[in-house]
Design a protein around this motif. Structure first.
Motif, mmCIF file in Angstrom:
data_model
loop_
_atom_site.group_PDB
_atom_site.id
_atom_site.type_symbol
_atom_site.label_atom_id
_atom_site.label_comp_id
_atom_site.label_asym_id
_atom_site.label_seq_id
_atom_site.Cartn_x
_atom_site.Cartn_y
_atom_site.Cartn_z
ATOM 1 N N PHE A 28 0.810 -1.220 0.000
ATOM 2 C CA PHE A 28 0.000 0.000 0.000
ATOM 3 C C PHE A 28 0.843 1.270 0.000
ATOM 4 C CE2 PHE A 28 -2.809 -3.185 1.840
ATOM 5 C CZ PHE A 28 -3.993 -2.942 1.169
ATOM 6 N N MET A 30 0.923 5.157 1.137
ATOM 7 C CA MET A 30 0.321 5.855 2.270
ATOM 8 C C MET A 30 1.014 7.191 2.497
ATOM 9 S SD MET A 30 1.932 3.471 5.305
ATOM 10 C CE MET A 30 0.937 2.104 4.760
ATOM 11 N N THR A 69 -9.138 4.490 11.315
ATOM 12 C CA THR A 69 -9.379 3.648 10.141
ATOM 13 C C THR A 69 -8.752 2.284 10.416
ATOM 14 O OG1 THR A 69 -7.305 4.356 9.102
ATOM 15 C CG2 THR A 69 -9.303 5.570 8.468
ATOM 16 N N LYS A 70 -8.905 1.378 9.466
ATOM 17 C CA LYS A 70 -8.156 0.123 9.531
ATOM 18 C C LYS A 70 -6.700 0.424 9.184
ATOM 19 C CE LYS A 70 -11.718 -3.180 8.303
ATOM 20 N NZ LYS A 70 -12.332 -3.956 7.230
ATOM 21 N N ALA A 72 -3.256 -0.374 7.227
ATOM 22 C CA ALA A 72 -3.035 -0.892 5.871
ATOM 23 C C ALA A 72 -2.283 -2.212 5.879
ATOM 24 C CB ALA A 72 -2.270 0.136 5.043
ATOM 25 N N HIS A 78 -6.237 -1.509 14.335
ATOM 26 C CA HIS A 78 -7.007 -0.291 14.164
ATOM 27 C C HIS A 78 -5.990 0.850 14.167
ATOM 28 C CE1 HIS A 78 -10.913 1.595 14.349
ATOM 29 N NE2 HIS A 78 -10.442 2.471 15.196
ATOM 30 N N ALA A 114 -3.610 3.026 1.045
ATOM 31 C CA ALA A 114 -3.945 2.663 2.422
ATOM 32 C C ALA A 114 -5.328 3.215 2.765
ATOM 33 C CB ALA A 114 -2.899 3.250 3.364
ATOM 34 N N PRO A 115 -6.048 2.549 3.700
ATOM 35 C CA PRO A 115 -7.387 3.039 4.072
ATOM 36 C C PRO A 115 -7.416 4.503 4.486
ATOM 37 C CG PRO A 115 -7.042 0.854 4.972
ATOM 38 C CD PRO A 115 -5.727 1.278 4.348
ATOM 39 N N LEU A 116 -6.433 4.960 5.266
ATOM 40 C CA LEU A 116 -6.404 6.363 5.689
ATOM 41 C C LEU A 116 -6.351 7.293 4.482
ATOM 42 C CD1 LEU A 116 -6.087 8.527 7.991
ATOM 43 C CD2 LEU A 116 -3.623 8.301 7.632
ATOM 44 N N THR A 117 -5.518 6.952 3.514
ATOM 45 C CA THR A 117 -5.362 7.790 2.317
ATOM 46 C C THR A 117 -6.661 7.831 1.525
ATOM 47 O OG1 THR A 117 -3.028 7.159 2.242
ATOM 48 C CG2 THR A 117 -3.966 8.140 0.242
ATOM 49 N N LYS A 118 -7.230 6.659 1.307
ATOM 50 C CA LYS A 118 -8.416 6.545 0.460
ATOM 51 C C LYS A 118 -9.665 7.124 1.129
ATOM 52 C CE LYS A 118 -9.226 2.699 -2.025
ATOM 53 N NZ LYS A 118 -9.447 1.266 -2.213
ATOM 54 N N GLU A 119 -9.851 6.823 2.418
ATOM 55 C CA GLU A 119 -11.104 7.174 3.109
ATOM 56 C C GLU A 119 -11.095 8.570 3.700
ATOM 57 O OE1 GLU A 119 -11.668 4.080 6.033
ATOM 58 O OE2 GLU A 119 -11.326 2.522 4.522
#
Length: 132
Positions: A28, A30, A69-70, A72, A78, A114-119
């Motif tokens: 990922f 990030m 977020t989750k 990556a 978490h 990564a989830p943080l980046t996307k969400e």
């Protein structure tokens, strides 16, 4: 629940592209950033990680917020992130555990994010950028 707490940088260039990194042995992309050391304020973590990962001095221009977020790369973890908008003082170059670095467009659909980046990060950038 397993929790990782990090400070993460939102770094944009003058084309409104977002700087992302990929650590060695991970998939990922990030934000530049990393885990807080004991008793280390997130702002200090942020500046230390920027120097370690992309070899530049930086200035925090805005605290964006605290997000969950989750993680990556760590299954069942978490992620708690302190997110900062940051200006770099030099041209970044990869260092430490970073395998790859790239600037992405905010509508990039190819990069594994990564989830943080996307969400969180990309929606925030799209909502808060001054479009020239």
């Amino acid at each position: 629940m397993n929790v990782i707490t990090v400070a993460a940088a939102v770094i944009l260039n003058d084309k409104n592209q977002l700087l992302l990194v990929r650590k060695q042995n991970t998939q990922f992309f990030m934000q530049v950033g990393g885990k807080l050391e004991p008793n280390e304020p997130p702002e200090q973590t942020m500046l230390r990680e920027i120097l370690e990962e992309i070899s530049v001095q930086a200035e925090i221009t805005q605290f964006i917020g605290r997000f969950e977020t989750k993680a990556a790369n760590e299954a069942d973890f978490h992620l708690v992130s302190y997110l900062y908008l940051v200006d770099l003082e030099q041209t970044p170059k990869i260092n430490a555990e970073i395998a790859e670095m790239k600037w992405i467009d905010l509508d990039d659909a190819q990069t594994l994010l990564a989830p943080l980046t996307k969400e969180i990060v990309i929606p925030w950038c799209k909502a808060n950028l001054i479009h020239s």
